[in-house]
Design a protein around this motif. Structure first.
Motif, PDB file in Angstrom:
ATOM      1  N   SER A  72     -30.745  -6.166 -24.582  1.00  8.58           N
ATOM      2  CA  SER A  72     -30.118  -5.333 -25.478  1.00  8.58           C
ATOM      3  C   SER A  72     -30.521  -5.770 -27.069  1.00  8.58           C
ATOM      4  O   SER A  72     -31.081  -6.664 -27.244  1.00  8.58           O
ATOM      5  CB  SER A  72     -28.293  -5.694 -25.208  1.00  8.58           C
ATOM      6  OG  SER A  72     -28.214  -7.074 -25.646  1.00  8.58           O
ATOM      7  N   SER A 124     -26.898  -1.467 -28.010  1.00  8.92           N
ATOM      8  CA  SER A 124     -27.598  -0.690 -26.856  1.00  8.92           C
ATOM      9  C   SER A 124     -28.136  -1.786 -25.675  1.00  8.92           C
ATOM     10  O   SER A 124     -28.567  -2.845 -26.390  1.00  8.92           O
ATOM     11  CB  SER A 124     -28.764   0.030 -27.282  1.00  8.92           C
ATOM     12  OG  SER A 124     -29.996  -0.717 -27.763  1.00  8.92           O
ATOM     13  N   GLU A 125     -27.698  -1.543 -24.694  1.00  5.85           N
ATOM     14  CA  GLU A 125     -28.076  -2.498 -23.734  1.00  5.85           C
ATOM     15  C   GLU A 125     -28.507  -1.808 -22.314  1.00  5.85           C
ATOM     16  O   GLU A 125     -27.922  -0.769 -21.904  1.00  5.85           O
ATOM     17  CB  GLU A 125     -27.021  -3.450 -22.951  1.00  5.85           C
ATOM     18  CG  GLU A 125     -27.313  -4.203 -22.143  1.00  5.85           C
ATOM     19  CD  GLU A 125     -26.230  -5.329 -21.589  1.00  5.85           C
ATOM     20  OE1 GLU A 125     -26.507  -6.288 -21.037  1.00  5.85           O
ATOM     21  OE2 GLU A 125     -25.150  -5.138 -21.939  1.00  5.85           O
ATOM     22  N   GLY A 126     -29.548  -2.002 -21.638  1.00  2.69           N
ATOM     23  CA  GLY A 126     -29.969  -1.767 -20.432  1.00  2.69           C
ATOM     24  C   GLY A 126     -30.139  -2.847 -19.467  1.00  2.69           C
ATOM     25  O   GLY A 126     -30.489  -4.028 -19.744  1.00  2.69           O
ATOM     26  N   SER A 181     -29.574   0.281 -11.620  1.00  2.00           N
ATOM     27  CA  SER A 181     -29.788  -0.165 -12.974  1.00  2.00           C
ATOM     28  C   SER A 181     -28.940   1.036 -13.827  1.00  2.00           C
ATOM     29  O   SER A 181     -28.604   1.977 -13.437  1.00  2.00           O
ATOM     30  CB  SER A 181     -31.386   0.279 -13.293  1.00  2.00           C
ATOM     31  OG  SER A 181     -32.228  -0.820 -12.680  1.00  2.00           O
ATOM     32  N   ASN A 182     -28.697   0.523 -15.209  1.00  2.00           N
ATOM     33  CA  ASN A 182     -27.640   1.246 -15.876  1.00  2.00           C
ATOM     34  C   ASN A 182     -27.830   0.968 -17.355  1.00  2.00           C
ATOM     35  O   ASN A 182     -28.620   0.146 -17.869  1.00  2.00           O
ATOM     36  CB  ASN A 182     -26.291   1.089 -15.359  1.00  2.00           C
ATOM     37  CG  ASN A 182     -26.009  -0.515 -15.593  1.00  2.00           C
ATOM     38  OD1 ASN A 182     -25.957  -1.243 -16.645  1.00  2.00           O
ATOM     39  ND2 ASN A 182     -25.935  -1.220 -14.491  1.00  2.00           N
ATOM     40  N   ALA A 183     -27.293   1.754 -18.199  1.00  2.00           N
ATOM     41  CA  ALA A 183     -27.420   1.417 -19.593  1.00  2.00           C
ATOM     42  C   ALA A 183     -26.023   1.719 -20.244  1.00  2.00           C
ATOM     43  O   ALA A 183     -25.122   2.404 -20.004  1.00  2.00           O
ATOM     44  CB  ALA A 183     -28.427   2.505 -20.089  1.00  2.00           C
ATOM     45  N   SER A 200     -21.014   4.151 -21.089  1.00  2.00           N
ATOM     46  CA  SER A 200     -21.859   3.319 -20.178  1.00  2.00           C
ATOM     47  C   SER A 200     -21.923   3.972 -18.886  1.00  2.00           C
ATOM     48  O   SER A 200     -21.105   4.720 -18.207  1.00  2.00           O
ATOM     49  CB  SER A 200     -21.126   1.702 -20.037  1.00  2.00           C
ATOM     50  OG  SER A 200     -21.882   1.064 -19.326  1.00  2.00           O
ATOM     51  N   ASN A 213     -24.345   0.623 -10.863  1.00  2.00           N
ATOM     52  CA  ASN A 213     -24.220   1.982 -11.677  1.00  2.00           C
ATOM     53  C   ASN A 213     -23.129   2.746 -11.320  1.00  2.00           C
ATOM     54  O   ASN A 213     -22.982   2.883  -9.824  1.00  2.00           O
ATOM     55  CB  ASN A 213     -25.746   2.323 -11.050  1.00  2.00           C
ATOM     56  CG  ASN A 213     -25.983   3.842 -11.798  1.00  2.00           C
ATOM     57  OD1 ASN A 213     -25.069   4.658 -12.117  1.00  2.00           O
ATOM     58  ND2 ASN A 213     -27.015   3.728 -12.440  1.00  2.00           N
TER      59      ASN A 213
END
Length: 133
Positions: free
Chosen positions: A59, A72-74, A84-86, A105, A118
Motif C-alpha cells: 500500500s 491505496s492497497e492491494g 486478491s483484492n484492492a 474496496s 475478495n
C-alpha cells in the motif's frame, strides 16, 4: 522506516457455526520514501479449520494536500489468487488525533482475515480513526 505486527485469535460460536478457530497475523513495514509518500509492505497469513490463506499487502499513503491523503492497497493472496483484492481511500485529518476516511474496496473487510478474501464487488464505506495520546 518503522515496523510492527499484529496477531488476532478467534473462534466462531459452536451454536451458530462450525465452532472452528482461526489465527490471523501480519507484519507491517513502512518506509517513508519522501515527505509526501509512505510505502507499506505487509505479509499476512490466516490459519483456520476452513483453510489457510497467505498473502502480501502493498500500500501507499500519498499526501495530496495538507491534511488530505490518498491511500491505496492491494492484497495479493499468493495461495488463492482469485481472492486478491484492492482498496482505495481518501483520508482527511480533521485534527492531530482524528481522521475521517471514505473508501471503496473489493476486500471482504479492512481488518483481519477479510483482507485476504475478495468480496467480488466494490464495497463502499467510511471510518473514523482516533489516536489516543
Amino acid at each position: 522506516f518503522w515496523g510492527g505486527g499484529r496477531i488476532t485469535l478467534g473462534r466462531s460460536d459452536q451454536n451458530s457455526s462450525t465452532g472452528q478457530g482461526y489465527v490471523f497475523a501480519e507484519s507491517i513495514a513502512t518506509l517513508e520514501a519522501t515527505k509526501e509518500l509512505a510505502i507499506n509492505v505487509n505479509p499476512k497469513v490466516a490459519l483456520s479449520g476452513a483453510g489457510d490463506l497467505w498473502g502480501l499487502g502493498i500500500s501507499t499513503n500519498l499526501q495530496l494536500f495538507p491534511a488530505w491523503e490518498l491511500i491505496s492497497e492491494g492484497n495479493i493472496v499468493i495461495n488463492e489468487l482469485s481472492q486478491s483484492n484492492a482498496t482505495v481511500g481518501l483520508r482527511w485529518h480533521a485534527t492531530e488525533s482524528m481522521a475521517i476516511e471514505a473508501y471503496g474496496s473489493t476486500a471482504a473487510s479492512l481488518l483481519d482475515i477479510g483482507q485476504l478474501i475478495n468480496a467480488e464487488r466494490v464495497r463502499w464505506g467510511g471510518r473514523l480513526l482516533i489516536t489516543l495520546n
